[in-house]
Write a protein that holds these residues in place. Sequence first.
Motif, PDB file in Angstrom:
ATOM      1  N   GLY A  92      56.997   2.681  42.665  1.00 22.12           N
ATOM      2  CA  GLY A  92      56.188   3.832  41.762  1.00 22.12           C
ATOM      3  C   GLY A  92      54.751   3.895  42.270  1.00 22.12           C
ATOM      4  N   SER A  93      54.259   4.999  41.880  1.00 21.15           N
ATOM      5  CA  SER A  93      52.616   5.243  42.021  1.00 21.15           C
ATOM      6  C   SER A  93      52.034   4.440  41.385  1.00 21.15           C
ATOM      7  CB  SER A  93      52.236   6.761  41.820  1.00 21.15           C
ATOM      8  OG  SER A  93      53.044   7.437  42.620  1.00 21.15           O
ATOM      9  N   GLY A  94      50.673   3.891  41.678  1.00 18.60           N
ATOM     10  CA  GLY A  94      49.798   3.307  41.131  1.00 18.60           C
ATOM     11  C   GLY A  94      48.869   4.025  40.040  1.00 18.60           C
ATOM     12  N   ALA A  95      47.870   3.376  39.456  1.00 20.76           N
ATOM     13  CA  ALA A  95      46.962   4.216  38.496  1.00 20.76           C
ATOM     14  C   ALA A  95      46.051   5.018  39.591  1.00 20.76           C
ATOM     15  CB  ALA A  95      45.988   3.125  37.793  1.00 20.76           C
ATOM     16  N   PRO A  96      45.857   6.221  38.959  1.00 21.79           N
ATOM     17  CA  PRO A  96      45.201   7.249  39.839  1.00 21.79           C
ATOM     18  C   PRO A  96      43.750   6.414  40.121  1.00 21.79           C
ATOM     19  CG  PRO A  96      45.363   8.001  37.647  1.00 21.79           C
ATOM     20  CD  PRO A  96      46.122   6.848  37.631  1.00 21.79           C
ATOM     21  N   SER A  97      42.990   6.989  41.081  1.00 23.45           N
ATOM     22  CA  SER A  97      41.722   6.463  41.405  1.00 23.45           C
ATOM     23  C   SER A  97      40.856   7.119  40.403  1.00 23.45           C
ATOM     24  CB  SER A  97      41.341   6.618  42.928  1.00 23.45           C
ATOM     25  OG  SER A  97      41.565   7.858  43.515  1.00 23.45           O
ATOM     26  N   ALA A  98      39.571   6.436  40.177  1.00 17.45           N
ATOM     27  CA  ALA A  98      38.561   7.079  39.449  1.00 17.45           C
ATOM     28  C   ALA A  98      37.686   8.246  40.339  1.00 17.45           C
ATOM     29  CB  ALA A  98      37.605   6.143  38.826  1.00 17.45           C
ATOM     30  N   PRO A  99      37.325   9.134  39.520  1.00 16.47           N
ATOM     31  CA  PRO A  99      36.303  10.232  40.180  1.00 16.47           C
ATOM     32  C   PRO A  99      34.963   9.736  40.985  1.00 16.47           C
ATOM     33  CG  PRO A  99      36.894  10.751  38.058  1.00 16.47           C
ATOM     34  CD  PRO A  99      37.366   9.530  38.090  1.00 16.47           C
ATOM     35  N   ALA A 100      34.467  10.425  41.869  1.00 20.57           N
ATOM     36  CA  ALA A 100      33.313   9.586  42.399  1.00 20.57           C
ATOM     37  C   ALA A 100      32.309   9.439  41.291  1.00 20.57           C
ATOM     38  CB  ALA A 100      33.075  10.508  43.696  1.00 20.57           C
ATOM     39  N   GLY A 101      31.453   8.087  41.657  1.00 21.17           N
ATOM     40  CA  GLY A 101      30.469   7.708  40.562  1.00 21.17           C
ATOM     41  C   GLY A 101      31.102   7.345  39.228  1.00 21.17           C
ATOM     42  N   MET A 102      32.354   7.025  38.958  1.00 19.82           N
ATOM     43  CA  MET A 102      32.782   6.490  37.901  1.00 19.82           C
ATOM     44  C   MET A 102      33.821   5.334  38.253  1.00 19.82           C
ATOM     45  SD  MET A 102      33.474   9.864  35.703  1.00 19.82           S
ATOM     46  CE  MET A 102      32.903   9.227  33.985  1.00 19.82           C
ATOM     47  N   ARG A 103      34.012   4.449  37.310  1.00 19.10           N
ATOM     48  CA  ARG A 103      34.902   3.200  37.425  1.00 19.10           C
ATOM     49  C   ARG A 103      36.033   3.462  36.571  1.00 19.10           C
ATOM     50  NH1 ARG A 103      33.882  -1.562  34.280  1.00 19.10           N
ATOM     51  NH2 ARG A 103      32.603  -0.925  32.882  1.00 19.10           N
ATOM     52  N   ALA A 104      37.308   2.984  36.913  1.00 18.59           N
ATOM     53  CA  ALA A 104      38.510   3.118  36.126  1.00 18.59           C
ATOM     54  C   ALA A 104      38.591   1.800  35.324  1.00 18.59           C
ATOM     55  CB  ALA A 104      39.770   3.084  37.030  1.00 18.59           C
ATOM     56  N   VAL A 105      38.915   2.261  34.067  1.00 21.38           N
ATOM     57  CA  VAL A 105      39.212   1.141  32.892  1.00 21.38           C
ATOM     58  C   VAL A 105      40.624   1.326  32.392  1.00 21.38           C
ATOM     59  CG1 VAL A 105      36.746   1.167  32.358  1.00 21.38           C
ATOM     60  CG2 VAL A 105      38.120   2.696  30.981  1.00 21.38           C
ATOM     61  N   THR A 106      41.083   0.184  32.101  1.00 25.53           N
ATOM     62  CA  THR A 106      42.563   0.250  31.407  1.00 25.53           C
ATOM     63  C   THR A 106      42.385   0.029  29.717  1.00 25.53           C
ATOM     64  OG1 THR A 106      43.301  -0.640  33.421  1.00 25.53           O
ATOM     65  CG2 THR A 106      44.840  -0.824  31.342  1.00 25.53           C
ATOM     66  N   ALA A 107      42.876   0.975  28.928  1.00 24.68           N
ATOM     67  CA  ALA A 107      42.973   1.004  27.685  1.00 24.68           C
ATOM     68  C   ALA A 107      43.794  -0.392  27.031  1.00 24.68           C
ATOM     69  CB  ALA A 107      43.109   2.159  27.003  1.00 24.68           C
ATOM     70  N   LEU A 108      43.687  -0.742  26.289  1.00 29.95           N
ATOM     71  CA  LEU A 108      44.518  -1.792  25.456  1.00 29.95           C
ATOM     72  C   LEU A 108      45.404  -1.318  24.612  1.00 29.95           C
ATOM     73  CD1 LEU A 108      42.228  -4.647  24.524  1.00 29.95           C
ATOM     74  CD2 LEU A 108      43.509  -4.739  26.483  1.00 29.95           C
ATOM     75  N   ALA A 109      46.618  -1.686  24.511  1.00 35.97           N
ATOM     76  CA  ALA A 109      47.787  -1.106  23.691  1.00 35.97           C
ATOM     77  C   ALA A 109      47.760  -1.407  22.126  1.00 35.97           C
ATOM     78  CB  ALA A 109      48.994  -1.179  24.308  1.00 35.97           C
ATOM     79  N   ALA A 110      48.187  -0.827  21.163  1.00 40.07           N
ATOM     80  CA  ALA A 110      48.151  -1.079  19.805  1.00 40.07           C
ATOM     81  C   ALA A 110      49.176  -2.272  19.677  1.00 40.07           C
ATOM     82  CB  ALA A 110      48.372   0.080  19.041  1.00 40.07           C
ATOM     83  N   PRO A 111      49.090  -3.078  18.769  1.00 40.87           N
ATOM     84  CA  PRO A 111      49.854  -4.074  18.723  1.00 40.87           C
ATOM     85  C   PRO A 111      51.458  -3.738  18.114  1.00 40.87           C
ATOM     86  CG  PRO A 111      47.792  -4.576  17.306  1.00 40.87           C
ATOM     87  CD  PRO A 111      47.939  -3.131  17.903  1.00 40.87           C
ATOM     88  N   PRO A 112      52.332  -4.272  18.384  1.00 44.86           N
ATOM     89  CA  PRO A 112      53.871  -3.709  17.926  1.00 44.86           C
ATOM     90  C   PRO A 112      53.828  -3.293  16.320  1.00 44.86           C
ATOM     91  CG  PRO A 112      54.175  -5.664  19.077  1.00 44.86           C
ATOM     92  CD  PRO A 112      52.422  -5.714  19.039  1.00 44.86           C
ATOM     93  N   GLY A 113      54.421  -2.271  16.220  1.00 42.42           N
ATOM     94  CA  GLY A 113      54.448  -1.771  14.811  1.00 42.42           C
ATOM     95  C   GLY A 113      53.095  -0.853  14.232  1.00 42.42           C
ATOM     96  N   ARG A 114      52.277  -0.768  14.904  1.00 37.61           N
ATOM     97  CA  ARG A 114      51.207  -0.137  14.541  1.00 37.61           C
ATOM     98  C   ARG A 114      50.833   0.921  15.405  1.00 37.61           C
ATOM     99  NH1 ARG A 114      46.045  -3.703  12.717  1.00 37.61           N
ATOM    100  NH2 ARG A 114      45.478  -1.711  11.972  1.00 37.61           N
ATOM    101  N   THR A 115      50.232   2.106  14.849  1.00 39.70           N
ATOM    102  CA  THR A 115      50.091   3.080  16.017  1.00 39.70           C
ATOM    103  C   THR A 115      48.573   3.366  16.085  1.00 39.70           C
ATOM    104  OG1 THR A 115      49.729   4.861  14.028  1.00 39.70           O
ATOM    105  CG2 THR A 115      51.821   4.564  14.904  1.00 39.70           C
ATOM    106  N   SER A 116      47.751   2.701  15.479  1.00 41.90           N
ATOM    107  CA  SER A 116      46.437   2.694  15.758  1.00 41.90           C
ATOM    108  C   SER A 116      45.622   1.435  15.176  1.00 41.90           C
ATOM    109  CB  SER A 116      45.707   3.809  15.126  1.00 41.90           C
ATOM    110  OG  SER A 116      44.135   3.669  15.269  1.00 41.90           O
TER     111      SER A 116
END
Length: 95
Positions: A56-80
């Motif tokens: 499959g495709s990887g994460a999209p590359s960040a726009p020029a001048g920016m860096r890509a970050v990955t957000a953490l997922a919520a714990p199981p059973g919680r939405t936020s």
Amino acid sequence: MSNEALGILMVAVMVGFACGIIAGVIAAKKNRSQGAFFLLGFFFGPLGVLATALVGSGAPSAPAGMRAVTALAAPPGRTSTITPPSSSAGSAKRL
């Protein structure tokens, strides 16, 4: 080493190199590591190219001048994981 064995080795290296380049180009189009998939294609030949085409495709590359970050997922059973402030503590007074 005989000439026949040297010829077979040379063909194997050329096929591996060609498959490595093809796998690297496919990986670049899918935002994957070109070097890793080049090695996959070089050592495994057509099977490496097939694996590269099926991944499959990887994460999209960040726009020029920016860096890509990955957000953490919520714990199981919680939405936020963000708790809203209570209405009485720390709220500003209305005029």
